[in-house]
Enzyme design. Structure first.
Site, short mmCIF file in Angstrom:
data_model
loop_
_atom_site.label_atom_id
_atom_site.label_comp_id
_atom_site.label_asym_id
_atom_site.label_seq_id
_atom_site.Cartn_x
_atom_site.Cartn_y
_atom_site.Cartn_z
CG PHE A 1 11.23 2.87 10.59
CD1 PHE A 1 11.42 1.72 9.77
CD2 PHE A 1 9.85 3.28 10.77
CE1 PHE A 1 10.07 1.08 9.34
CE2 PHE A 1 8.71 2.79 10.39
CZ PHE A 1 8.86 1.49 9.62
CB VAL A 2 11.17 7.67 6.73
CG1 VAL A 2 12.54 8.10 7.20
CG2 VAL A 2 11.15 6.51 5.59
CG ASP B 1 2.99 0.81 7.36
OD1 ASP B 1 3.70 0.53 6.16
OD2 ASP B 1 2.88 -0.29 8.13
CE LYS C 1 14.83 3.68 5.53
NZ LYS C 1 14.22 2.59 6.66
CG ASP D 1 14.90 -1.24 4.31
OD1 ASP D 1 16.10 -0.25 4.60
OD2 ASP D 1 14.81 -2.19 5.04
CD GLU E 1 8.33 -0.90 -3.69
OE1 GLU E 1 7.67 -0.37 -2.99
OE2 GLU E 1 8.31 -2.25 -3.31
CG ASP E 2 6.78 2.10 -0.16
OD1 ASP E 2 7.26 1.42 -0.86
OD2 ASP E 2 6.11 1.91 0.77
NE ARG F 1 -0.65 2.14 5.19
CZ ARG F 1 0.34 1.28 4.69
NH1 ARG F 1 1.26 1.79 4.07
NH2 ARG F 1 0.41 0.11 5.00
CE LYS G 1 -2.55 -2.45 3.51
NZ LYS G 1 -3.03 -2.51 4.94
N GLY G 2 2.13 1.08 0.40
CA GLY G 2 2.98 2.22 0.75
C GLY G 2 3.28 3.32 -0.58
P1 IMP Z 1 13.17 -4.50 1.45
O1 IMP Z 1 12.54 -5.72 0.97
O2 IMP Z 1 14.21 -4.74 2.62
O3 IMP Z 1 13.66 -3.53 0.46
O4 IMP Z 1 11.73 -3.80 2.14
C1 IMP Z 1 11.02 -2.88 1.49
C2 IMP Z 1 9.84 -2.76 2.27
O5 IMP Z 1 10.04 -2.45 3.47
C3 IMP Z 1 9.18 -1.44 1.78
O6 IMP Z 1 8.30 -1.60 0.62
C4 IMP Z 1 8.52 -0.98 2.90
O7 IMP Z 1 7.17 -1.41 3.15
C5 IMP Z 1 9.19 -1.29 4.34
N1 IMP Z 1 10.11 -0.34 4.78
C6 IMP Z 1 11.36 -0.40 4.62
N2 IMP Z 1 12.02 0.73 5.27
C7 IMP Z 1 11.00 1.38 5.77
C8 IMP Z 1 10.91 2.68 6.61
O8 IMP Z 1 11.83 3.29 6.87
N3 IMP Z 1 9.64 3.05 6.77
C9 IMP Z 1 8.39 2.37 6.51
N4 IMP Z 1 8.65 1.14 5.55
C10 IMP Z 1 9.72 0.63 5.26
MG MG Z 2 6.32 -1.23 0.42
#
Ligand code: IMP
Ligand code: MG
Length: 190
Positions: free
Chosen positions: A162-163, A169, A141, A113, A109-110, A175, A53-54
């Protein structure tokens, strides 16, 4: 960490330590991204895929900054859990409405990470044989990256905080904040 009930009783801004990216800065960057994306795909087919949803708030603003014809679709995924997280295996909760075969797909994508979620999603979508598959993310990040993944457009590279806000969210809350903010210590329990 305050309970969900306590969170509901306080103004959301009280949980924010600092604003990382304010509204005006977000909108200015999204205007630039939209113009670049439009220049890149002008005259071609384009399908934007938002990962729920992000990314919904970013998606809603981004499409209005892309002044060329395009379609949108949505997908929802969830991680299989802590153990599977490192492998990046995700479950599709909601699939796309239409085939992407032969289409120019842009994943919206939002935040990226570790990169595992997106890496897995890219593999799933590549199997469906789109003509092209590219990625735009509002936030990145880079310090946290665990898999090598090529991102075509990045809104903002941010530090390892963490944002929340602007679609992102914590525990399904925050959100609706119109900016990207860093949560106060004590709200985010590791
Ligand atoms: P990844 O698989 O580690 O790249 O995870 C990415 C997902 O983790 C994003 O789509 C977010 O849903 C969540 N996420 C990672 N960092 C943050 C943050 O700082 N705030 C909120 N959600 C985050
Ligand atoms: Mg996400």
């Amino acid at each position: 960490m305050p309970s969900q009930t306590a969170l509901r009783a306080m103004p959301l801004e009280d949980a924010i330590e600092r604003v990382l990216v304010d509204e005006a800065t977000l909108q200015a960057r999204i205007a630039e991204l939209g113009a670049e994306i439009a220049d890149f795909y002008r005259g071609q087919d384009l399908l934007l895929i938002s990962v729920l949803k992000g990314s919904i708030v970013f998606m809603a603003d981004l499409i209005r900054a892309i002044p060329i014809a395009h379609e949108i679709d949505f997908m929802a995924t969830s991680s299989y859990g802590v153990a599977a997280r490192s492998s990046g295996v995700v479950r599709i909760l909601k699939d796309l409405n239409k085939s992407i075969e032969g289409r120019n797909v842009l994943i919206v994508e939002d935040i990226i990470d570790s990169g595992h979620t997106l890496n897995y999603l890219v593999r799933i979508l590549q199997e469906r044989q789109p003509a092209s598959l590219r990625i735009v993310t509002l936030l990145d990040k880079p310090e946290r990256r665990e898999v090598d993944i090529h991102v075509d457009w990045v809104g903002f590279a941010i530090p390892n905080d963490f944002v929340v806000g602007y679609g992102l969210d914590y525990n399904e809350t925050f959100r609706n904040l119109p900016y990207i903010g860093v949560l106060k210590p004590g709200i985010y329990a590791n």
